[in-house]
Design an enzyme around this catalytic site. Structure first.
Site, PDB file in Angstrom:
ATOM      1  N   LYS A   1       0.858  -1.182   0.000  1.00  0.00           N
ATOM      2  CA  LYS A   1       0.000   0.000   0.000  1.00  0.00           C
ATOM      3  C   LYS A   1       0.892   1.230   0.000  1.00  0.00           C
ATOM      4  CE  LYS A   1      -4.037   1.876   2.486  1.00  0.00           C
ATOM      5  NZ  LYS A   1      -4.969   1.674   3.625  1.00  0.00           N
TER       6      LYS A   1
ATOM      7  N   SER B   1      -9.906   1.603   2.385  1.00  0.00           N
ATOM      8  CA  SER B   1      -9.015   2.392   1.565  1.00  0.00           C
ATOM      9  C   SER B   1      -7.906   1.582   0.887  1.00  0.00           C
ATOM     10  CB  SER B   1      -8.367   3.474   2.423  1.00  0.00           C
ATOM     11  OG  SER B   1      -7.515   2.890   3.390  1.00  0.00           O
TER      12      SER B   1
ATOM     13  N   SER C   1     -10.120  -0.798   6.627  1.00  0.00           N
ATOM     14  CA  SER C   1      -9.523  -0.626   5.300  1.00  0.00           C
ATOM     15  C   SER C   1      -8.784  -1.829   4.738  1.00  0.00           C
ATOM     16  CB  SER C   1      -8.565   0.559   5.304  1.00  0.00           C
ATOM     17  OG  SER C   1      -9.303   1.735   5.123  1.00  0.00           O
TER      18      SER C   1
HETATM   19  N1  GLN Z   1     -13.286   3.859   5.618  1.00  0.00           N
HETATM   20  C1  GLN Z   1     -12.832   4.306   6.899  1.00  0.00           C
HETATM   21  C2  GLN Z   1     -12.447   5.763   6.795  1.00  0.00           C
HETATM   22  O1  GLN Z   1     -12.684   6.316   5.795  1.00  0.00           O
HETATM   23  C3  GLN Z   1     -11.685   3.468   7.364  1.00  0.00           C
HETATM   24  C4  GLN Z   1     -10.423   3.781   6.685  1.00  0.00           C
HETATM   25  C5  GLN Z   1      -9.265   2.967   7.123  1.00  0.00           C
HETATM   26  O2  GLN Z   1      -9.402   1.938   7.779  1.00  0.00           O
HETATM   27  N2  GLN Z   1      -8.083   3.451   6.805  1.00  0.00           N
HETATM   28  O3  GLN Z   1     -11.929   6.355   7.681  1.00  0.00           O
END
Ligand code: GLN
Length: 477
Positions: free
Chosen positions: A76, A151, A175
């Site tokens: 990532k 994400s 995410s």
């Molecule tokens: N979708 C969640 C957010 O937007 C979690 C994101 C994540 O785990 N990095 O914050």
């Protein structure tokens, strides 16, 4: 190229296959489909070839390159790679090359893994669809009209498309698990403090955790086992030794007590087919010898609300460092304050700005206790409610995401609808616990994968892997 990481490593270590060939095969798959999927911000073809040659050199010289010998690994793009662009899919970091590697990157390379590219993400890991990237959206390899989740959507898509058998993501509120579910792969968030975050660009430091993606449970366990453990460079990393994960994976679930979390399974807007998949996963575990019952963990209902105060609050502080002086982008101004404002205005996308404003507001004098303080109290309640549930159950079960992968563009105009994607995954992060998403069936209309989530208390990582493995074995077709 469908071999597991296990098989690739075994073949490379034994000299049956060269790491170079493995890399070339994966680069060919990437060349074939990457233009459609857009899983990567950067394909590190030359670096990967060089690393693979070094692995082959080790084998030829009689040295064991390690448990991940020659296995391509997608990273990532919020993990620091020395001398290689690390962008967080944000314009503000464009062109920045970290002077050091993240600890996980070093450890996995030392274990023979071959870093093949940096994957796309929602900017600074804020989002659930990988549409918040400054460099274009990633698409779901199972259906290009749909999102891969987020994400860590680029990492999930890379594994689902066969670009790499293994990938790393970060999970602050879901995410890793949510995109794993939407792309039909395995994704796991380890217990807070088990994996070093040195070199992970911070979003919300009390929640962030690095974890594995793989096509199967055993590969995910192998990847985590290879990278976790104490790191003096991360002050939040747990000092005591951690258990092995691969050994014992097939010990089964006989006698285990499994609780289906009512609040996360009857959640508003849940797709009936997702709920049905959780029921059939429960039945599969029962058939394998576990006992299953329903359990209420009441305060998990407020997880989303607490998260959207705590995570933005921490993000507003963590992202203060992007000031036009120290990293990447600089937009000139007449004085330093204007330069700073211009840089942040041009450098950050809409969602990141929304979070910074939310977080700054929640932390401001006069509101601190009403918002941030209240959210922390909810967090304590969640920890307590989970503790009560774990007195009666060894592991808990829920959907990973309330829905299958949604159509690209369908939630971009409505941040709240997007946030709801993580309603089932967020409580685990607030508690610091571990959880894993395993593919379990697909929906009958679109044939898109469904993920089931197994939750465990802190340091129950080996146990949830074992349950995930039992589900994988017993999921039928
Ligand atoms: N979708 C969640 C957010 O937007 C979690 C994101 C994540 O785990 N990095 O914050």
């Amino acid at each position: 190229m469908n071999s597991s990481a296990f098989d690739i490593a075994a073949d490379v270590r034994a000299g049956r296959v060269s790491a170079r060939d493995v890399v070339e095969q994966h680069l060919a798959t990437i060349a074939d489909r990457e233009a459609d999927v857009h899983a990567f911000n950067l394909v590190m073809a030359d670096v990967a070839r060089r690393q693979a040659d070094a692995v082959d050199g080790d084998v030829a010289a009689g040295h064991d390159p390690g448990p991940l010998a020659g296995v391509p690994l997608a990273l990532k793009d919020n993990l620091c790679t020395r001398g290689v662009d690390t962008t967080c899919s944000s314009r503000i970091l464009q062109g920045w090359k970290p002077p050091y590697d993240a600890t996980v990157v070093t450890r996995l390379r030392d274990a023979g893994a071959v870093a093949i590219g940096k994957t796309n993400l929602d900017e600074f890991a804020m989002g659930s669809s990988t549409e918040n990237s400054a460099f274009g959206a990633t698409r779901n390899p199972r259906d290009l009209s749909r999102v891969p989740g987020g994400s860590s959507g680029g990492s999930a898509a890379a594994v689902a498309a066969g670009f790499a058998p293994l990938a790393l993501g970060s999970d602050t509120g879901g995410s890793i698990r949510q995109p794993a579910a939407l792309c039909g792969v395995v994704g796991m968030k380890p217990t807070y403090g088990t994996v070093s975050r040195y070199g992970l660009i911070a979003f919300a430091s009390s929640l962030d955790q690095i974890g594995p993606f793989a096509t199967n449970v055993r590969d995910a366990a192998l990847l985590l086992e290879t990278m976790w453990g104490h790191d003096p460079l991360d002050s939040t990393s747990i000092a005591s030794p951690l258990p092995t994960l691969v050994q014992g994976l097939d010990d089964g679930v006989r006698g285990l007590r499994v609780g289906i979390v009512e609040e996360l399974t009857d959640v508003e807007g849940i797709d009936p087919e997702v709920r049905a998949a959780v029921s059939s996963a429960a039945r599969a575990l029962e058939d394998a010898g576990a006992s299953v019952d329903r359990v209420s963990v009441p305060s998990t209902m407020y997880g989303l609300d607490a998260y959207y105060l705590i995570a933005p609050a921490e993000a507003s502080s963590n992202l203060a460092r992007y000031d036009g002086v120290r990293y990447g982008l600089r937009e000139e101004g007449t004085d330093i304050g204007t330069m700073n404002a211009n840089t942040r205005d041009r450098g950050f996308g809409a969602e990141v700005k929304r979070r910074i404003m939310l977080g700054t507001y929640a932390l401001s004098a006069g509101y601190y206790d009403a918002y941030y303080g209240q959210a922390q109290r909810v967090r304590t309640l969640i920890v307590r409610d989970f503790a009560a549930a774990y007195e009666r159950f060894d592991v808990l079960l829920s959907p990973t995401s309330p829905t299958i992968a949604f159509e690209a563009g369908s939630k971009t105009a409505d941040p709240l609808a997007m946030y709801l994607s993580d309603v089932c995954t967020i409580p685990t992060n607030l508690a610091g616990h571990c959880a894993i998403s395993v593919p379990f069936g697909s929906d009958s209309v679109h044939n898109m994968p469904i993920g089931v989530q197994i939750l465990g208390r802190e340091l129950a990582d080996a146990l949830i892997f074992r349950v995930a493995r039992a589900l994988e074995v017993n999921r039928g077709a």
